[in-house]
Every structure is written in C-alpha cells, then in structure tokens.
Design a protein around this motif. Structure first.
Motif, PDB file in Angstrom:
ATOM      1  N   SER A  28       0.841  -1.220   0.000  1.00  0.00           N
ATOM      2  CA  SER A  28       0.000   0.000   0.000  1.00  0.00           C
ATOM      3  C   SER A  28       0.867   1.258   0.000  1.00  0.00           C
ATOM      4  O   SER A  28       0.697   2.144   0.830  1.00  0.00           O
ATOM      5  CB  SER A  28      -0.890   0.034   1.240  1.00  0.00           C
ATOM      6  N   GLN A  29       1.807   1.316  -0.925  1.00  0.00           N
ATOM      7  CA  GLN A  29       2.710   2.474  -0.923  1.00  0.00           C
ATOM      8  C   GLN A  29       2.151   3.620  -1.767  1.00  0.00           C
ATOM      9  O   GLN A  29       2.004   3.506  -2.985  1.00  0.00           O
ATOM     10  CB  GLN A  29       4.096   2.046  -1.413  1.00  0.00           C
ATOM     11  N   PHE A  31       3.071   7.651  -1.736  1.00  0.00           N
ATOM     12  CA  PHE A  31       3.995   8.562  -1.081  1.00  0.00           C
ATOM     13  C   PHE A  31       3.493   9.996  -1.068  1.00  0.00           C
ATOM     14  O   PHE A  31       2.840  10.459  -2.003  1.00  0.00           O
ATOM     15  CB  PHE A  31       5.364   8.525  -1.781  1.00  0.00           C
ATOM     16  N   LEU A  32       3.857  10.693   0.005  1.00  0.00           N
ATOM     17  CA  LEU A  32       3.593  12.130   0.110  1.00  0.00           C
ATOM     18  C   LEU A  32       4.915  12.830  -0.181  1.00  0.00           C
ATOM     19  O   LEU A  32       5.897  12.582   0.526  1.00  0.00           O
ATOM     20  CB  LEU A  32       3.159  12.484   1.530  1.00  0.00           C
ATOM     21  N   GLY A  59       8.938   5.026   4.516  1.00  0.00           N
ATOM     22  CA  GLY A  59       9.109   5.001   3.060  1.00  0.00           C
ATOM     23  C   GLY A  59      10.288   5.870   2.657  1.00  0.00           C
ATOM     24  O   GLY A  59      11.347   5.843   3.314  1.00  0.00           O
ATOM     25  N   PRO A  60      10.131   6.700   1.628  1.00  0.00           N
ATOM     26  CA  PRO A  60      11.272   7.511   1.184  1.00  0.00           C
ATOM     27  C   PRO A  60      11.586   8.680   2.122  1.00  0.00           C
ATOM     28  O   PRO A  60      12.607   9.348   1.961  1.00  0.00           O
ATOM     29  CB  PRO A  60      10.835   8.010  -0.197  1.00  0.00           C
ATOM     30  N   ILE A  63       7.786  12.551   5.570  1.00  0.00           N
ATOM     31  CA  ILE A  63       7.331  12.860   6.941  1.00  0.00           C
ATOM     32  C   ILE A  63       8.531  12.796   7.882  1.00  0.00           C
ATOM     33  O   ILE A  63       8.669  13.627   8.789  1.00  0.00           O
ATOM     34  CB  ILE A  63       6.238  11.868   7.413  1.00  0.00           C
ATOM     35  N   VAL A  78       9.861   2.508  11.802  1.00  0.00           N
ATOM     36  CA  VAL A  78       9.626   1.069  11.555  1.00  0.00           C
ATOM     37  C   VAL A  78       9.138   0.931  10.120  1.00  0.00           C
ATOM     38  O   VAL A  78       8.052   1.413   9.775  1.00  0.00           O
ATOM     39  CB  VAL A  78       8.576   0.494  12.543  1.00  0.00           C
ATOM     40  N   ASP A 108       7.800  -5.432  10.673  1.00  0.00           N
ATOM     41  CA  ASP A 108       6.360  -5.243  10.507  1.00  0.00           C
ATOM     42  C   ASP A 108       5.814  -4.580  11.773  1.00  0.00           C
ATOM     43  O   ASP A 108       5.971  -5.120  12.865  1.00  0.00           O
ATOM     44  CB  ASP A 108       5.731  -6.642  10.312  1.00  0.00           C
ATOM     45  N   ILE A 109       5.157  -3.450  11.624  1.00  0.00           N
ATOM     46  CA  ILE A 109       4.654  -2.703  12.782  1.00  0.00           C
ATOM     47  C   ILE A 109       3.646  -3.530  13.586  1.00  0.00           C
ATOM     48  O   ILE A 109       3.480  -3.315  14.789  1.00  0.00           O
ATOM     49  CB  ILE A 109       4.043  -1.336  12.359  1.00  0.00           C
ATOM     50  N   ASN A 138       1.929   7.864   8.094  1.00  0.00           N
ATOM     51  CA  ASN A 138       1.031   7.802   6.949  1.00  0.00           C
ATOM     52  C   ASN A 138       0.882   6.315   6.670  1.00  0.00           C
ATOM     53  O   ASN A 138       1.703   5.711   5.997  1.00  0.00           O
ATOM     54  CB  ASN A 138       1.668   8.552   5.773  1.00  0.00           C
ATOM     55  N   LEU A 139      -0.181   5.738   7.249  1.00  0.00           N
ATOM     56  CA  LEU A 139      -0.300   4.277   7.271  1.00  0.00           C
ATOM     57  C   LEU A 139      -0.649   3.700   5.915  1.00  0.00           C
ATOM     58  O   LEU A 139      -1.437   4.281   5.164  1.00  0.00           O
ATOM     59  CB  LEU A 139      -1.407   3.858   8.252  1.00  0.00           C
TER      60      LEU A 139
END
Ligand code: SAM
Length: 348
Positions: A28-29, A31-32, A59-60, A63, A78, A108-109, A138-139
């Motif tokens: 479920s990627q 990105f913001l 992610g990248p 945030i 994580v 894995d969270i 950002n889940l």
C-alpha cells in the motif's frame, strides 16, 4: 526550539529516482512528496521537540524529514520494505550531526515489540499528563484498520507503547475510515469502530488530504486523525468483551437495537433475555444502534455480563453457529430471572 536545519540532502523525488523506489501495491505504498503537507501532519502530532517519536512506514522519508526538522530527542522508524534502508541511512547520518538519535527498524509494525523499543522513553502514570512520546505515520491502507484496532486494544490493556502512559498518536486513514473513527451518535458513519475508538480515546479528525497529493494517486482521499488516550475510559469492560458486544450491537445497523441484543442469546430464550438486557441497561429497545452513545452500549455490556454471570449457559452462545449444534450442546434448561422478582423457566 524552532525548526532545525538538516545538513543538505538530495530531494525525496531525486532519491526515489536514484534508488528506483517505485511504489509497490502489496505494501500500500502511496507517497507524500509535498513537505508542506507532511509539516502539517507533524504539527498535528504535538510538540515533538525534545520528545521521543515513533514513525510507522517512513518510506522515502518526507514525513521523517518533517519530524527531524522539529528536533525530537529520538526518532524510531519502523519500515517493512528494506528497499528504503539506504534513504533512511542517509537521514540517520544527517540527524546524527545534531547529536540526536534516529533508529531504523526493518520490520512489521504489527509484530514489533513497542514496549521494548520505547522502554527508554518518557514514562508516566496513566493518571498523569501524556508522556512526551508520540506515534505518527502515513499508514498503508491495508493495515490501517487492523493496526488501529490492535493499538486501541493495547491502550485498553495499557501495554505495548502504552506501558509508557497515555501516548498520543496521529495517523492517516482512508477518509471514510477516518470519518467512522470520529462519528458521533446519529452520524451516518457511526459504527462499532467509532464506539471502540471513543471508549478509550478522544479521536479528532485533523484534516483531509486529497488523493491527488499522493504518488501514485490512490482512488480515495485520506483523513489525518489524532488520538489522545482517555485518563478514565468510557467503559470499564475488557476490550475483547466490549468489542464483542459492539459487534453484536451493529449487526443490524438500521434495525431496532433489541434485535441486535437478541443475537447475543440462544434462540430459545433470546426474546426474554434481550428485553431484560435493555431494561437493565435502561436503553430504549426501539433505538437504532447508530443512535446509541458509548455509555448506552457500556450499560448494555454490563447488563449482558450480569446475565452471563447468572446464566453461564448463554455466555458462549455463537449467533453464527447453527441452531442445531447449539441445541444439542445445551441440554439443560436456562433459568431466566424475572427481574421484577420471580423466576421463570425457559427450556432450551
Ligand atoms: N511515509 C511515507 C510517505 O508518507 O510518503 C510512506 C507512506 S506509504 C502509504 C506506507 C509505508 O508503510 C510504506 O513505506 C510501506 O513500505 C510501509 N509499510 C507497509 N506495511 C508495513 C508494515 N506492516 N509495517 C511497517 N511498514 C509498513
């Protein structure tokens, strides 16, 4: 402390190109990349300067950068996807220049041990102010609902991250889920998730991020929700029990609530016990489930618990199981107390 300047870094867009970090659907990627938006999310998180922060799914790292600019004492990230390790290493190096700490956990969270991970962080009694420790992320859509249910359970049990006290969190959800979390009685989106979230926390919908702000663009908009765990929860029941009663209470959302209460009891005595439950709980049997307050559902749970204690035979009744199997198992009569005084026998 005002915003901190990080040493010069390549932009997140350049990093994505450089490391060929194409988004994967399985994780479920989305990105913001707009740091005004990520700064806004971090602002909603609270005063994180000199605090501990845990970010889910960096992610990248847009945030992550917004968090680091606010100069937390320590940041733990994580991330499940190991492809992001080099970009997170870059941020870790940049942050270490400031003599503050960033830890990267590849995992894995849903299964990391947050109690262990955050053991060194600020720790307060539940009745005290919230600790200076924040969860943000950002889940990924595919885990946002199971994760918030797991974390609400952890809040109820005061375990995991909540061994440290009333840790606040700011998380993203698909807009409809965000609206459900904060929905009040009579709202269209009112459901069992609303009741569970509001029984143990104060959830607040901070703002909506349009889908077009993400890369790649999802089909839905996203809501940013913050949660403050309540000092005194609005139910005294255990999470699993309260969750079970809620599940039943929203089994027929548009019907009278007495019909939902009936699903808690075996068919042989369901009508009588459902009426008694509503009466004991002082809840209008003709109310609609989505109109019920947390307190009304709490009272229904107390009444159900009382009846289960009086008549343990009904405790393990499973509405979904076939009536035939159940009637074979339940050979003894269930005594239904007439709560006005007399006892009445209901053979099942
Ligand atoms: N924070 C980044 C942003 O806002 O651009 C990425 C957000 S993206 C919606 C979700 C991130 O969570 C991805 O980096 C993905 O790899 C990660 N992720 C997915 N499932 C995860 C899990 N179970 N545990 C930890 N991270 C996960």
């Amino acid at each position: 402390m005002a915003s901190m300047r990080l040493p010069p870094l390549p932009s997140v867009r350049d990093i994505i190109k450089l490391y060929r970090l194409s988004a994967t659907k399985q994780l479920s990627q989305n990105f913001l990349l707009d740091d005004k938006l990520t700064d806004k999310i971090v602002k909603c998180t609270g005063k994180i300067c000199d605090s501990g922060v845990l970010e889910v799914g960096p992610g990248p790292g847009t945030i992550t950068r917004s968090i680091l600019r606010k100069s937390p004492k320590r940041l733990v990230v994580v991330e499940k996807d190991p492809r992001f390790k080099p970009t997170l290493d870059l941020l870790q190096d940049a942050f270490s220049v400031t003599n503050r700490k960033m830890d990267i956990i590849l995992g894995d969270i849903l299964s990391v041990n947050l109690k262990e991970l955050l053991a060194e962080e600020d720790n307060r009694a539940w009745s005290d102010e919230c600790p200076s420790l924040y969860l943000v992320g950002n889940l990924p859509f595919n885990i946002s609902t199971p994760l918030i249910i797991k974390w609400l359970h952890d809040i109820a049990e005061r375990r995991g991250a909540w061994s440290n006290g009333r840790v606040r969190m700011t998380l993203t959800f698909q807009k409809e889920v965000a609206e459900r979390l904060v929905a009040q009685p009579s709202d269209d989106q009112r459901c069992r998730l609303s009741v569970i979230a509001q029984a143990w926390t104060i959830p607040k919908l901070q703002f909506i991020i349009p889908g077009k702000a993400f890369v790649p663009q999802p089909d839905v908009d996203v809501g940013v929700v913050s949660f403050v765990p309540l000092k005194i929860p609005r139910t005294s029941h255990e999470f699993e029990f309260f969750e079970k009663v809620n599940r039943h209470m929203f089994s027929f959302r548009q019907k009278y609530c007495v019909k939902c209460v009936r699903t808690l009891y075996p068919p042989e005595c369901t009508e009588q016990l459902a009426d008694v439950t509503c009466k004991l709980a002082d809840v209008d049997p003709l109310a609609r489930p989505f109109n019920l307050s947390v307190e009304e559902i709490d009272r229904l749970a107390s009444a159900y618990k009382y009846i289960c204690e009086k008549h343990p035979e009904v405790k393990h009744y499973n509405y979904r199981a076939s009536r035939k199997v159940l009637s074979r198992k339940m050979t003894r009569g269930v005594v239904i107390e007439n709560y006005e005084g007399e006892d009445e026998n209901c053979n099942v």
